[in-house]
Design an enzyme around this catalytic site. Structure first.
Site, PDB file in Angstrom:
ATOM      1  CD  GLN A 230      -2.813  -1.139   2.456  1.00  0.00           C
ATOM      2  OE1 GLN A 230      -2.299  -1.381   3.545  1.00  0.00           O
ATOM      3  NE2 GLN A 230      -4.104  -0.881   2.320  1.00  0.00           N
ATOM      4  N   GLY A 231       0.428   2.278  -0.706  1.00  0.00           N
ATOM      5  CA  GLY A 231       1.198   3.515  -0.786  1.00  0.00           C
ATOM      6  C   GLY A 231       0.279   4.714  -0.855  1.00  0.00           C
TER       7      GLY A 231
ATOM      8  CD  GLN B 136       0.782   7.665  -7.222  1.00  0.00           C
ATOM      9  OE1 GLN B 136       0.421   7.005  -8.179  1.00  0.00           O
ATOM     10  NE2 GLN B 136       1.894   8.358  -7.221  1.00  0.00           N
ATOM     11  N   GLY B 137      -2.427   4.230  -3.717  1.00  0.00           N
ATOM     12  CA  GLY B 137      -3.374   3.139  -3.746  1.00  0.00           C
ATOM     13  C   GLY B 137      -2.832   1.845  -3.170  1.00  0.00           C
TER      14      GLY B 137
ATOM     15  CE  LYS C 276      -0.530   2.973  -8.150  1.00  0.00           C
ATOM     16  NZ  LYS C 276       0.540   3.768  -8.769  1.00  0.00           N
TER      17      LYS C 276
ATOM     18  CG  ASP D 230       8.148   9.209  -5.495  1.00  0.00           C
ATOM     19  OD1 ASP D 230       8.983   9.636  -4.659  1.00  0.00           O
ATOM     20  OD2 ASP D 230       7.095   8.633  -5.177  1.00  0.00           O
TER      21      ASP D 230
END
Length: 376
Positions: A51-52, A54-55, A71, A168
């Site tokens: 999990q991050g 963005q999703g 994702k 990133d």
């Protein structure tokens, strides 16, 4: 309802982006919601890979038996949708063995979905910072992975029809496949620009501890900003330390600052991962430390390009000896062939040798600006 969701989730924007491309974008497979629900067991929590911001990423198996990573975006708002469509468009232009492959997307669900090739061995961060006694994270493996990431970034910066800035780069965004080869992932904040442009002017985005202090000051993101972030990853690989640590003093909280200060103090061996100290590779380690230091230069123009970084890392690998030389030479030629423009290096960088650290003659650096921004 599915048509409505497709429109709301950026389907029309995606179609517009794909139709306005110059032909460099490959056909993107459109998955149905039914296919992906079945593949992920209705997005079961036990299928979660990670999990991050963005999703959430789920492990899935398609009807043909292919294992994939799905994702699922976190939030549906205009800004996130643009990032989502941006990732689809950018990854559709990329074809490189060290960049994670986008297989397709689904827009007829409550939140949009991306489908990637499945990368089984997790991310680089886990291997650097979670010491597993049963797994030897050797210097040779670290050097090879860093070379593979450098080659991928060199390709993004120089070899695609439109230059791509990742924006990133960090160890959690470097995945490892079944052979522990690197795959650069997560292009949600990436941007493509025309070849004749030199930078992007954007709101500052990125991960604290990795982003370029020059970018923080100017809001101008250049290819050298990715180089800086890659320099932090190199420092992680060398030290085994995290990019931000509250266990270090305030001025040394950022790994980049801590790393450069130790080099200035001729104490690089004080920061090296203890697992590396047992492998008798001091010359190669110092060569990579010198390279990391140049990547972390406060002046972006003085940093090497990713192409130069990739070639230098491969040359360090080549120096290991005749046993690995044929493969390394072939890979070195591949790096040069991947990027068609002329390779130019302004001149030999100032390097530090083992002897410099032993006898205290390593040159000093001005790190005050870096200190102030990383403690911010």
């Amino acid at each position: 309802m599915k048509k409505k969701l497709f429109k709301r989730n950026g389907g029309l924007l995606l179609q517009q982006q794909l139709s306005s491309s110059d032909g460099s974008i490959q056909k993107t497979k459109i998955f149905t919601s039914k296919e992906l629900e079945k593949a992920t067991d209705r997005f079961n929590d036990n299928r979660i890979l990670g999990q991050g911001g963005q999703g959430t990423v789920y492990k899935g198996m398609l009807a043909d038996g292919m294992i994939v990573a799905v994702k699922k975006s976190k939030i549906v708002d205009e800004e996130k949708l643009e990032e989502f469509i941006n990732e689809v468009v950018i990854l559709s232009q990329v074809n490189h063995r060290h960049v994670v492959k986008l297989l397709g997307c689904c827009l007829e669900t409550e939140v949009p979905l991306l489908v990637y090739e499945f990368i089984p061995n997790g991310n680089l961060f886990e291997y650097i910072h979670n010491h597993k006694e049963e797994f030897e994270f050797s210097w040779e493996m670290r050097l090879r992975i860093s070379t593979e990431v450098a080659r991928a970034l060199s390709y993004l910066h120089s070899a695609v029809s439109i230059m791509i800035y990742h924006r990133d780069i960090k160890s959690t965004n470097i995945l490892l496949d079944e052979k522990f080869q690197a795959k650069v992932s997560d292009f949600g904040t990436s941007r493509s620009i025309a070849i004749d442009q030199t930078h992007l002017t954007t709101h500052v985005q990125g991960t604290f501890g990795y982003f370029d202090p020059e970018y923080f000051q100017s809001s101008h993101f250049t290819e050298k900003s990715d180089v800086y972030s890659f320099g932090v990853v190199l420092a992680e690989l060398l030290s085994g330390q995290k990019p931000i640590s509250y266990e270090r003093s305030e001025e040394r909280r950022g790994l980049a600052t801590h790393f450069i200060l130790l080099m200035e103090e001729n104490k690089i061996f004080d920061i090296l991962d203890e697992r590396l100290m047992r492998q008798d590779r001091e010359e190669e380690v110092i060569a990579v430390a010198n390279l990391a230091r140049r990547c972390l230069n406060l002046n972006g123009r003085k940093r090497p390009t990713m192409r130069e970084v990739a070639i230098e890392l491969e040359q360090i690998r080549l120096s290991k000896g005749a046993l690995h030389a044929p493969q390394s030479r072939k890979e070195l030629e591949n790096i040069r062939d991947e990027v068609p423009n002329v390779w130019e290096i302004a001149g030999p960088p100032t390097s530090v040798t083992i002897g410099d650290f032993r006898n205290g003659t390593a040159p000093s650096l001005d790190v005050q600006t870096l200190i102030s921004h990383e403690t911010w």
